[in-house]
Enzyme design. Structure first.
Site, PDB file in Angstrom:
ATOM      1  N   ASP A  44      -9.040  50.121  41.578  1.00 48.46           N
ATOM      2  CA  ASP A  44      -9.847  51.584  41.677  1.00 48.46           C
ATOM      3  C   ASP A  44      -8.951  52.592  41.781  1.00 48.46           C
ATOM      4  O   ASP A  44      -9.507  53.770  41.798  1.00 48.46           O
ATOM      5  CB  ASP A  44     -10.625  51.346  43.155  1.00 48.46           C
ATOM      6  CG  ASP A  44      -9.853  51.260  44.256  1.00 48.46           C
ATOM      7  OD1 ASP A  44      -8.590  50.859  44.268  1.00 48.46           O
ATOM      8  OD2 ASP A  44     -10.329  51.494  45.351  1.00 48.46           O
ATOM      9  N   SER A  45      -7.588  52.402  41.612  1.00 51.54           N
ATOM     10  CA  SER A  45      -6.590  53.540  41.058  1.00 51.54           C
ATOM     11  C   SER A  45      -7.045  54.444  40.067  1.00 51.54           C
ATOM     12  O   SER A  45      -6.658  55.405  39.568  1.00 51.54           O
ATOM     13  CB  SER A  45      -5.193  53.071  41.056  1.00 51.54           C
ATOM     14  OG  SER A  45      -5.206  52.015  40.231  1.00 51.54           O
ATOM     15  N   ASP A  83     -11.381  45.667  41.280  1.00 51.52           N
ATOM     16  CA  ASP A  83     -11.337  45.868  42.705  1.00 51.52           C
ATOM     17  C   ASP A  83     -12.757  46.139  42.860  1.00 51.52           C
ATOM     18  O   ASP A  83     -13.586  46.870  42.197  1.00 51.52           O
ATOM     19  CB  ASP A  83     -10.648  47.262  42.737  1.00 51.52           C
ATOM     20  CG  ASP A  83      -9.231  47.305  43.485  1.00 51.52           C
ATOM     21  OD1 ASP A  83      -8.785  46.215  43.958  1.00 51.52           O
ATOM     22  OD2 ASP A  83      -8.445  48.060  43.153  1.00 51.52           O
ATOM     23  N   LYS A 113     -10.839  41.622  44.100  1.00 46.50           N
ATOM     24  CA  LYS A 113     -10.089  42.317  45.166  1.00 46.50           C
ATOM     25  C   LYS A 113     -10.538  43.164  46.000  1.00 46.50           C
ATOM     26  O   LYS A 113     -11.358  44.190  45.837  1.00 46.50           O
ATOM     27  CB  LYS A 113      -8.976  42.912  44.652  1.00 46.50           C
ATOM     28  CG  LYS A 113      -7.638  43.247  45.793  1.00 46.50           C
ATOM     29  CD  LYS A 113      -6.343  43.639  45.163  1.00 46.50           C
ATOM     30  CE  LYS A 113      -6.229  45.093  44.530  1.00 46.50           C
ATOM     31  NZ  LYS A 113      -6.569  46.212  45.257  1.00 46.50           N
ATOM     32  N   GLU A 115      -9.894  45.518  50.129  1.00 43.32           N
ATOM     33  CA  GLU A 115      -8.942  45.997  51.088  1.00 43.32           C
ATOM     34  C   GLU A 115      -9.194  45.471  52.442  1.00 43.32           C
ATOM     35  O   GLU A 115     -10.432  45.632  52.788  1.00 43.32           O
ATOM     36  CB  GLU A 115      -8.853  47.440  50.955  1.00 43.32           C
ATOM     37  CG  GLU A 115      -8.357  47.803  49.644  1.00 43.32           C
ATOM     38  CD  GLU A 115      -8.177  49.212  49.620  1.00 43.32           C
ATOM     39  OE1 GLU A 115      -8.364  50.047  50.426  1.00 43.32           O
ATOM     40  OE2 GLU A 115      -7.760  49.999  48.307  1.00 43.32           O
ATOM     41  N   GLU A 182       0.859  46.184  50.275  1.00 42.56           N
ATOM     42  CA  GLU A 182       1.005  47.693  49.875  1.00 42.56           C
ATOM     43  C   GLU A 182       2.083  48.546  50.722  1.00 42.56           C
ATOM     44  O   GLU A 182       1.388  48.620  51.893  1.00 42.56           O
ATOM     45  CB  GLU A 182      -0.048  48.199  49.041  1.00 42.56           C
ATOM     46  CG  GLU A 182       0.450  49.950  48.675  1.00 42.56           C
ATOM     47  CD  GLU A 182      -0.761  50.353  47.811  1.00 42.56           C
ATOM     48  OE1 GLU A 182      -1.777  49.764  47.528  1.00 42.56           O
ATOM     49  OE2 GLU A 182      -0.576  51.643  47.518  1.00 42.56           O
TER      50      GLU A 182
END
Ligand code: KIV
Length: 277
Positions: A44-45, A83, A113, A115, A182
């Protein structure tokens, strides 16, 4: 057959390091895939490096589905991880399952993925039980940038380090097949990597993780003005692209481009007929 999560587990056991990169479209995915990268993350960057937002928070499920489709078309051998964006899995587990399903069914992702650690462990378990492999992501979790007070290294106090280890263990216990670490101090990442039987993938987490992930635009120098401390620049494409554009503009202005060899011919008599007519 794409890389499998079982192969990733074997790589950890054998001590073979796992390289992973982000990609956001067909062309980039083709290049990474052909270079033998075993995992491509549709991160999602993309909210920042493709869509131009100042964080990942505005990224939507539709954005992720669309970019995952592009990447999947370009990746024949790599495992494609997509993401789940902000608020796609936090509301409730049913919503999370539906959105994970969309990334697989509409986007073509092999795995997803998300978070967070302990607080999302039940959600991870539900998604995994539904047949969707999940990669966790702890440490600096960019979707929580405002809660974290900025993009900063995590796990630097005794309590925070303990929490990160517990988060990692909770994700493993919930069935995650891998965890991204991260911006975690290298010695802590090393302990987490040793304690987990699933592979850790580091970004700003030092050399002891089982694998590493880098953001496409950082490692290729597509942003010439900014490089995070944890990134290494393997190319300076922004400079090369700008030079190519300047060269092209000069050629257009001078009449050097296009040449006859870059143009198309036709039967001249047809043209005479047209002019006569
Ligand atoms: O979105 C992303 O690019 C990521 C990586 C930083 C791991 O989540």
């Amino acid at each position: 057959m794409a890389t499998t999560i079982r192969q990733l587990a074997d790589m950890k056991r054998a001590g073979d390091k796992i390289p992973m990169v982000t990609a956001y479209d067909y062309t980039a995915a083709r290049i990474a895939d052909a270079a033998g990268i075993p995992i491509i993350l549709v991160g999602d960057s993309l909210g920042m490096v493709v869509l131009g937002h100042d964080s990942t928070i505005p990224v939507t499920m539709d954005d992720m589905v669309r970019h995952t489709q592009m990447v999947r078309r370009g990746a024949s051998n790599a495992l494609v991880v997509a993401d789940l964006p902000f608020m796609a899995y936090q509301v409730d587990a049913d919503d999370a399952m539906r959105n994970a399903g969309r990334l697989m069914q509409e986007g073509g992702a092999h795995t997803v993925k998300l978070e967070g650690g302990l607080p999302v462990a039940d959600t991870v378990r539900r998604i995994v039980d539904a047949g969707v492999p999940v990669m966790g992501h702890i440490g600096l979790t960019p979707q929580s940038v405002h809660a974290l007070g900025g993009y900063r290294v995590q796990g630097r106090t005794r309590a925070a380090a303990r929490r990160l280890l517990d988060d990692a263990l909770a994700l493993e216990d919930a069935g995650a097949y891998s965890v991204v670490l991260e911006c975690v101090p290298s010695p802590l990442a090393s302990v987490i990597t040793e304690r987990l039987s699933i592979p850790t993938i580091g970004i700003g987490a030092g050399p002891h993780c089982d694998g590493q992930v880098q953001v496409f635009h950082d490692m290729l120098g597509l942003f010439s003005d900014f490089l995070p401390k944890h990134a290494r620049r393997y190319a300076t494409l922004a400079d090369q692209i700008a030079a190519a554009f300047r060269h092209y503009a000069d050629d257009v202005r001078s009449g050097d481009f296009p040449a006859e060899s870059e143009s198309f011919t036709m039967n001249e008599s047809l043209l005479s007929d047209l002019l006569d007519g």
